[in-house]
Design a protein around this motif. Structure first.
Motif, PDB file in Angstrom:
ATOM      1  N   LEU A 238       2.932  48.259   4.873  1.00  0.00           N
ATOM      2  CA  LEU A 238       3.536  49.317   5.684  1.00  0.00           C
ATOM      3  C   LEU A 238       3.924  50.500   4.803  1.00  0.00           C
ATOM      4  O   LEU A 238       3.694  51.663   5.165  1.00  0.00           O
ATOM      5  CB  LEU A 238       4.764  48.773   6.418  1.00  0.00           C
ATOM      6  N   GLU A 239       4.481  50.214   3.642  1.00  0.00           N
ATOM      7  CA  GLU A 239       4.895  51.279   2.727  1.00  0.00           C
ATOM      8  C   GLU A 239       3.684  52.104   2.281  1.00  0.00           C
ATOM      9  O   GLU A 239       3.744  53.340   2.221  1.00  0.00           O
ATOM     10  CB  GLU A 239       5.608  50.672   1.522  1.00  0.00           C
ATOM     11  N   VAL A 244       1.479  58.666   2.798  1.00  0.00           N
ATOM     12  CA  VAL A 244       0.977  60.026   3.019  1.00  0.00           C
ATOM     13  C   VAL A 244       1.773  60.658   4.151  1.00  0.00           C
ATOM     14  O   VAL A 244       1.813  60.133   5.274  1.00  0.00           O
ATOM     15  CB  VAL A 244      -0.533  60.008   3.365  1.00  0.00           C
ATOM     16  N   ALA A 245       2.414  61.769   3.886  1.00  0.00           N
ATOM     17  CA  ALA A 245       3.248  62.429   4.891  1.00  0.00           C
ATOM     18  C   ALA A 245       2.400  62.978   6.034  1.00  0.00           C
ATOM     19  O   ALA A 245       1.304  63.494   5.816  1.00  0.00           O
ATOM     20  CB  ALA A 245       4.045  63.563   4.243  1.00  0.00           C
ATOM     21  N   LEU A 306      -5.675  57.776   4.150  1.00  0.00           N
ATOM     22  CA  LEU A 306      -5.452  58.908   5.038  1.00  0.00           C
ATOM     23  C   LEU A 306      -5.716  60.213   4.284  1.00  0.00           C
ATOM     24  O   LEU A 306      -5.196  60.426   3.182  1.00  0.00           O
ATOM     25  CB  LEU A 306      -4.023  58.902   5.579  1.00  0.00           C
ATOM     26  N   VAL A 307      -6.527  61.065   4.898  1.00  0.00           N
ATOM     27  CA  VAL A 307      -6.822  62.387   4.320  1.00  0.00           C
ATOM     28  C   VAL A 307      -6.687  63.426   5.432  1.00  0.00           C
ATOM     29  O   VAL A 307      -6.930  63.142   6.612  1.00  0.00           O
ATOM     30  CB  VAL A 307      -8.235  62.443   3.706  1.00  0.00           C
ATOM     31  N   ALA A 308      -6.301  64.622   5.080  1.00  0.00           N
ATOM     32  CA  ALA A 308      -6.146  65.697   6.065  1.00  0.00           C
ATOM     33  C   ALA A 308      -7.483  66.380   6.313  1.00  0.00           C
ATOM     34  O   ALA A 308      -8.251  66.647   5.383  1.00  0.00           O
ATOM     35  CB  ALA A 308      -5.125  66.712   5.563  1.00  0.00           C
ATOM     36  N   ASP A 309      -7.769  66.652   7.587  1.00  0.00           N
ATOM     37  CA  ASP A 309      -8.979  67.407   7.911  1.00  0.00           C
ATOM     38  C   ASP A 309      -8.697  68.902   7.825  1.00  0.00           C
ATOM     39  O   ASP A 309      -7.610  69.315   7.390  1.00  0.00           O
ATOM     40  CB  ASP A 309      -9.524  67.019   9.287  1.00  0.00           C
ATOM     41  N   GLU A 310      -9.670  69.728   8.267  1.00  0.00           N
ATOM     42  CA  GLU A 310      -9.517  71.182   8.123  1.00  0.00           C
ATOM     43  C   GLU A 310      -8.364  71.741   8.945  1.00  0.00           C
ATOM     44  O   GLU A 310      -7.846  72.832   8.664  1.00  0.00           O
ATOM     45  CB  GLU A 310     -10.822  71.892   8.523  1.00  0.00           C
ATOM     46  N   ASN A 311      -7.923  70.965   9.961  1.00  0.00           N
ATOM     47  CA  ASN A 311      -6.800  71.400  10.795  1.00  0.00           C
ATOM     48  C   ASN A 311      -5.471  70.791  10.356  1.00  0.00           C
ATOM     49  O   ASN A 311      -4.447  71.018  11.002  1.00  0.00           O
ATOM     50  CB  ASN A 311      -7.070  71.047  12.256  1.00  0.00           C
TER      51      ASN A 311
END
Length: 476
Positions: A238-239, A244-245, A306-311
């Motif tokens: 879980l941690e 990733v925020a 988890l990675v951020a997309d263009e948005n």
């Protein structure tokens, strides 16, 4: 819309979206609106009857609102009538000022991975329909005993792929204690199988983290109240999933509360119950592997990050880390999918009827189709709770009423033969076993009577021929 002119509306589908649309229309002041509802099954209510978990009777009480709509003198119900078979789109447009498509999203979304077709692998939509007594799924073969007993190590484990309320419903139904099931309206054929189940552990797999899960707070909390199962969340996993925020999740009240609930489960000591529900995150199945006798024997998982997309939205990206989890059952609960209707525009990519605010479009970006509208999941996709359909239906009804007012000059769609009695004669001629609302009420009374003697809300009829027999017995 002149007061003295009857405006005739056909609603295709009798689930929450269809009934909310009918209710909004019949409340419209200054318009003599008549609503005919056509339903493929003899019974109404859609997913309220066949999708809501049997141990959630309070949610089903929403049908009282729909019953008030059905009692309106300008409402008619035509059950056991299939759109495109007993009556066509062209025939309805000839007889109604408008058609409202409210057919929902009855199919499942496949995972598209090897082994998905193995025995022991099920669509959650089919499993939910099976334990809820939906006639389409009554004969589904669900083996929770002999196959698991012969399956070897890990066979008593079931995996549920998905992080929404349907996934929680499936998991809960698999581990409910017999006394918890006994007082529900679970279909009789499912009660017997579930009571004899050998499933000891259910693992719910989420491809993203807890902050992005689609659970509602009450459903997630309910897991912790099971009489016969512990809820397990690995604190370290879980941690990692929360490392990733996600600003969007952090500002969403439901997401924040979900994380708090899961942290509470992670800190809780197991009570030593016979069964377990394990919630995992940042894992995706990439293959189902056969075990003994050609049945499902294991699930191959990939770990995600988890990675951020263009948005800026967080997406799951596969890493190189994999694991294989023995399991004898798998249920995919990654969403529902709409199905095309005969001669009605349909977008295969989105599995929706293309529309702009509820007005059906002939093609993406094209003009609205005169006299055709859409509500519910087949309009917006499978999202929200039952009440979401009320606002959704209001948007479509507002668009329709605006169009009908503008069409007073003769523009737009005008039916050539808007005669209610002629429609009833046509439908009865095409479908002699048509079920009226009075016929449904007879089925309802019969089921409740069977349930009363068994100490249950109802005992559902699960076959069309049974329903028709009971409905026909009430005809004058």
């Amino acid at each position: 819309m002149p007061d003295e002119t009857p405006i005739r509306i056909a609603v295709i589908g009798s689930g929450p979206a269809g009934f909310y649309a009918a209710g909004h229309l019949l409340k419209e002041a200054g318009a003599q609106i008549e609503v005919d509802m056509l339903e493929r099954l003899p019974t109404p209510w859609g997913l309220v009857r066949s999708g809501v978990a049997p141990d959630h009777p309070k949610i089903k009480s929403v049908t009282r609102v729909y019953e008030k709509t059905a009692a309106h003198p300008r409402f008619r119900y035509f059950g056991n009538v299939t759109f495109g078979e007993h009556v066509t789109r062209a025939e309805l447009l000839e007889r109604y000022h408008a058609i409202v498509y409210a057919t929902g999203s009855p199919s499942d979304r496949p995972l598209g991975i090897p082994g998905e077709e193995l025995p022991g692998s099920h669509a959650a939509t089919e499993f939910v329909g099976w334990y809820n007594g939906h006639p389409d799924h009554t004969d589904l073969e669900v083996d929770l005993t002999t196959a698991l007993a012969a399956g070897g190590a890990g066979a008593e484990r079931a995996v549920v792929v998905g992080n929404g309320n349907v996934a929680l419903d499936v998991a809960r139904m698999l581990v409910l204690a017999p006394q918890e099931l006994a007082a529900t309206d679970t279909a009789d054929h499912a009660l017997e199988v579930l009571a004899a189940s050998r499933v000891g552990e259910v693992v719910i797999l989420g491809r993203r983290g807890p902050g992005q899960a689609a659970f509602t707070n009450p459903e997630l909390l309910e897991l912790g109240e099971l009489a016969d199962a512990d809820v397990i969340v690995d604190p370290q996993e879980l941690e990692r999933a929360l490392a990733v925020a996600d600003p969007e999740a952090e500002t969403d009240i439901t997401s924040r509360r979900n994380v708090e609930i899961l942290q509470g489960y992670a800190a809780r000591e197991p009570k030593g119950h016979d069964k377990r529900v394990v919630l995992r995150f940042l894992v995706s199945p990439v293959a189902f592997r056969p075990g003994e006798h050609g049945r499902l024997g294991a699930v191959e998982l990939v770990h995600n990050e988890l990675v951020a997309d263009e948005n800026g939205a967080l997406r799951a990206r596969a890493t190189e880390e994999r694991e294989t989890m023995p399991a004898g059952l798998a249920f995919r609960a990654i969403g529902y999918r709409g199905l095309p209707l005969p001669d009605v525009p349909f977008d295969e990519r989105t599995a929706l009827i293309p529309n702009a605010g509820g007005r059906v479009l002939g093609a993406a970006g094209g003009p609205p189709q005169p006299g055709e509208y859409v509500v519910g999941w087949i309009k917006r996709g499978p999202s929200g709770v039952i009440g979401t359909n009320k606002k959704d239906a209001q948007e479509t009804v507002d668009a329709m009423l605006a169009d009908l007012s503008a069409n007073g000059s003769g523009s737009g769609h005008s039916p050539a033969r808007a005669d209610g009695e002629e429609v009833a004669r046509l439908l009865r001629e095409r479908q002699p076993e048509l079920v009226t609302y009075e016929g449904w009420e007879a089925i309802d009374r019969h089921e409740r009577s069977l349930g009363e003697s068994a100490g249950r809300p109802r005992v559902k009829l699960t076959r069309i021929e049974e329903m028709l027999r009971v409905a026909a017995a009430e005809k004058p």
